[in-house]
Design a protein around this motif. Structure first.
Motif, PDB file in Angstrom:
ATOM      1  N   ALA A 165       1.804 -10.030  59.217  1.00  0.00           N
ATOM      2  CA  ALA A 165       1.189  -8.742  59.519  1.00  0.00           C
ATOM      3  C   ALA A 165       1.483  -8.355  60.960  1.00  0.00           C
ATOM      4  O   ALA A 165       1.481  -9.193  61.846  1.00  0.00           O
ATOM      5  CB  ALA A 165      -0.314  -8.820  59.300  1.00  0.00           C
ATOM      6  N   VAL A 166       1.769  -7.088  61.158  1.00  0.00           N
ATOM      7  CA  VAL A 166       1.968  -6.547  62.505  1.00  0.00           C
ATOM      8  C   VAL A 166       1.047  -5.349  62.664  1.00  0.00           C
ATOM      9  O   VAL A 166       0.699  -4.699  61.685  1.00  0.00           O
ATOM     10  CB  VAL A 166       3.435  -6.123  62.762  1.00  0.00           C
ATOM     11  CG1 VAL A 166       4.354  -7.315  62.723  1.00  0.00           C
ATOM     12  CG2 VAL A 166       3.894  -5.075  61.790  1.00  0.00           C
ATOM     13  N   PRO A 167       0.658  -5.050  63.876  1.00  0.00           N
ATOM     14  CA  PRO A 167      -0.226  -3.891  64.072  1.00  0.00           C
ATOM     15  C   PRO A 167       0.443  -2.598  63.614  1.00  0.00           C
ATOM     16  O   PRO A 167       1.640  -2.426  63.742  1.00  0.00           O
ATOM     17  CB  PRO A 167      -0.441  -3.861  65.576  1.00  0.00           C
ATOM     18  CG  PRO A 167      -0.058  -5.212  66.054  1.00  0.00           C
ATOM     19  CD  PRO A 167       0.958  -5.745  65.091  1.00  0.00           C
ATOM     20  N   SER A 168      -0.339  -1.719  63.070  1.00  0.00           N
ATOM     21  CA  SER A 168       0.150  -0.399  62.670  1.00  0.00           C
ATOM     22  C   SER A 168      -0.819   0.641  63.201  1.00  0.00           C
ATOM     23  O   SER A 168      -1.844   0.321  63.775  1.00  0.00           O
ATOM     24  CB  SER A 168       0.258  -0.308  61.143  1.00  0.00           C
ATOM     25  OG  SER A 168      -1.013  -0.357  60.564  1.00  0.00           O
ATOM     26  N   SER A 169      -0.484   1.892  62.971  1.00  0.00           N
ATOM     27  CA  SER A 169      -1.354   2.957  63.474  1.00  0.00           C
ATOM     28  C   SER A 169      -2.635   3.084  62.672  1.00  0.00           C
ATOM     29  O   SER A 169      -3.607   3.639  63.133  1.00  0.00           O
ATOM     30  CB  SER A 169      -0.595   4.290  63.474  1.00  0.00           C
ATOM     31  OG  SER A 169      -0.169   4.577  62.167  1.00  0.00           O
ATOM     32  N   GLY A 170      -2.664   2.547  61.453  1.00  0.00           N
ATOM     33  CA  GLY A 170      -3.862   2.620  60.620  1.00  0.00           C
ATOM     34  C   GLY A 170      -4.717   1.372  60.773  1.00  0.00           C
ATOM     35  O   GLY A 170      -4.483   0.519  61.613  1.00  0.00           O
ATOM     36  N   ASP A 171      -5.713   1.264  59.928  1.00  0.00           N
ATOM     37  CA  ASP A 171      -6.608   0.119  59.973  1.00  0.00           C
ATOM     38  C   ASP A 171      -5.987  -1.132  59.369  1.00  0.00           C
ATOM     39  O   ASP A 171      -6.351  -2.244  59.715  1.00  0.00           O
ATOM     40  CB  ASP A 171      -7.905   0.434  59.231  1.00  0.00           C
ATOM     41  CG  ASP A 171      -8.700   1.522  59.917  1.00  0.00           C
ATOM     42  OD1 ASP A 171      -9.396   2.251  59.206  1.00  0.00           O
ATOM     43  OD2 ASP A 171      -8.612   1.634  61.148  1.00  0.00           O
ATOM     44  N   VAL A 172      -5.064  -0.957  58.427  1.00  0.00           N
ATOM     45  CA  VAL A 172      -4.463  -2.085  57.724  1.00  0.00           C
ATOM     46  C   VAL A 172      -3.123  -2.428  58.387  1.00  0.00           C
ATOM     47  O   VAL A 172      -2.287  -1.557  58.576  1.00  0.00           O
ATOM     48  CB  VAL A 172      -4.233  -1.726  56.236  1.00  0.00           C
ATOM     49  CG1 VAL A 172      -3.592  -2.877  55.500  1.00  0.00           C
ATOM     50  CG2 VAL A 172      -5.544  -1.315  55.585  1.00  0.00           C
ATOM     51  N   PRO A 173      -2.918  -3.694  58.763  1.00  0.00           N
ATOM     52  CA  PRO A 173      -1.645  -4.054  59.391  1.00  0.00           C
ATOM     53  C   PRO A 173      -0.479  -3.907  58.406  1.00  0.00           C
ATOM     54  O   PRO A 173      -0.644  -4.100  57.208  1.00  0.00           O
ATOM     55  CB  PRO A 173      -1.841  -5.507  59.807  1.00  0.00           C
ATOM     56  CG  PRO A 173      -3.023  -5.994  59.078  1.00  0.00           C
ATOM     57  CD  PRO A 173      -3.817  -4.810  58.630  1.00  0.00           C
ATOM     58  N   THR A 174       0.680  -3.558  58.936  1.00  0.00           N
ATOM     59  CA  THR A 174       1.883  -3.416  58.128  1.00  0.00           C
ATOM     60  C   THR A 174       2.606  -4.751  58.076  1.00  0.00           C
ATOM     61  O   THR A 174       2.899  -5.338  59.109  1.00  0.00           O
ATOM     62  CB  THR A 174       2.822  -2.358  58.746  1.00  0.00           C
ATOM     63  OG1 THR A 174       2.121  -1.122  58.812  1.00  0.00           O
ATOM     64  CG2 THR A 174       4.073  -2.181  57.904  1.00  0.00           C
ATOM     65  N   PRO A 175       2.897  -5.265  56.879  1.00  0.00           N
ATOM     66  CA  PRO A 175       3.624  -6.523  56.784  1.00  0.00           C
ATOM     67  C   PRO A 175       5.026  -6.378  57.354  1.00  0.00           C
ATOM     68  O   PRO A 175       5.629  -5.299  57.285  1.00  0.00           O
ATOM     69  CB  PRO A 175       3.671  -6.826  55.299  1.00  0.00           C
ATOM     70  CG  PRO A 175       2.918  -5.775  54.614  1.00  0.00           C
ATOM     71  CD  PRO A 175       2.562  -4.716  55.584  1.00  0.00           C
ATOM     72  N   ARG A 176       5.535  -7.457  57.917  1.00  0.00           N
ATOM     73  CA  ARG A 176       6.860  -7.475  58.524  1.00  0.00           C
ATOM     74  C   ARG A 176       7.666  -8.578  57.851  1.00  0.00           C
ATOM     75  O   ARG A 176       7.248  -9.719  57.829  1.00  0.00           O
ATOM     76  CB  ARG A 176       6.729  -7.740  60.020  1.00  0.00           C
ATOM     77  CG  ARG A 176       8.010  -7.626  60.788  1.00  0.00           C
ATOM     78  CD  ARG A 176       7.717  -7.829  62.290  1.00  0.00           C
ATOM     79  NE  ARG A 176       8.819  -7.418  63.102  1.00  0.00           N
ATOM     80  CZ  ARG A 176       8.898  -6.266  63.736  1.00  0.00           C
ATOM     81  NH1 ARG A 176       7.920  -5.388  63.654  1.00  0.00           N
ATOM     82  NH2 ARG A 176       9.951  -5.967  64.462  1.00  0.00           N
ATOM     83  N   LEU A 177       8.816  -8.195  57.296  1.00  0.00           N
ATOM     84  CA  LEU A 177       9.720  -9.140  56.649  1.00  0.00           C
ATOM     85  C   LEU A 177      10.906  -9.339  57.584  1.00  0.00           C
ATOM     86  O   LEU A 177      11.615  -8.382  57.890  1.00  0.00           O
ATOM     87  CB  LEU A 177      10.182  -8.586  55.297  1.00  0.00           C
ATOM     88  CG  LEU A 177      11.128  -9.451  54.488  1.00  0.00           C
ATOM     89  CD1 LEU A 177      10.440 -10.745  54.071  1.00  0.00           C
ATOM     90  CD2 LEU A 177      11.592  -8.690  53.258  1.00  0.00           C
ATOM     91  N   ALA A 178      11.089 -10.554  58.063  1.00  0.00           N
ATOM     92  CA  ALA A 178      12.181 -10.838  58.998  1.00  0.00           C
ATOM     93  C   ALA A 178      13.396 -11.346  58.240  1.00  0.00           C
ATOM     94  O   ALA A 178      13.303 -12.324  57.488  1.00  0.00           O
ATOM     95  CB  ALA A 178      11.728 -11.866  60.030  1.00  0.00           C
TER      96      ALA A 178
END
Length: 109
Positions: free
Chosen positions: A9-22
């Motif tokens: 999870a990475v911070p996003s502009s909303g309340d729910v973090p945006t998952p990050r796939l590396a």
């Protein structure tokens, strides 16, 4: 062959973090099947996804093709997909097939 890192999870502009796939070090004929499957799974599970391309040192046209397919899949499902930190290898491969502007528009990278 390189491994795909598990989504985090990475911070996003909303309340729910945006998952990050590396992505791993390679997006080539040898790795795109597994990477494409991981993208499809994460796009089914989450309304938004960030794909981190910063560690990619090898990318061929199949790598670009799987990124384009992920983008099309996200658009078709009403999902948000952002390709972050595209490495020089990814940019070169995308430019070679005239997809750089489509994949990495302003604000995308």
């Amino acid at each position: 062959m390189s491994a795909i890192q598990a989504p985090t999870a990475v911070p996003s502009s909303g309340d729910v973090p945006t998952p990050r796939l590396a992505a791993g070090a390679a997006l080539t004929i040898y790795t795109v099947e597994a990477f494409g499957a991981a993208c499809r799974i994460e796009l089914q599970r989450h309304p938004a996804l960030v794909i981190d391309l910063g560690a990619v040192t090898q990318c061929d046209t199949l790598g670009v093709q799987v990124l384009c397919a992920a983008m099309r899949s996200a658009w078709a499902r009403g999902r948000l997909l952002r390709l972050a930190e595209p490495s020089p290898a990814v940019r070169r491969a995308a430019a070679a097939v005239a997809c750089e502007r489509i994949l990495f528009s302003e604000g995308q990278s």
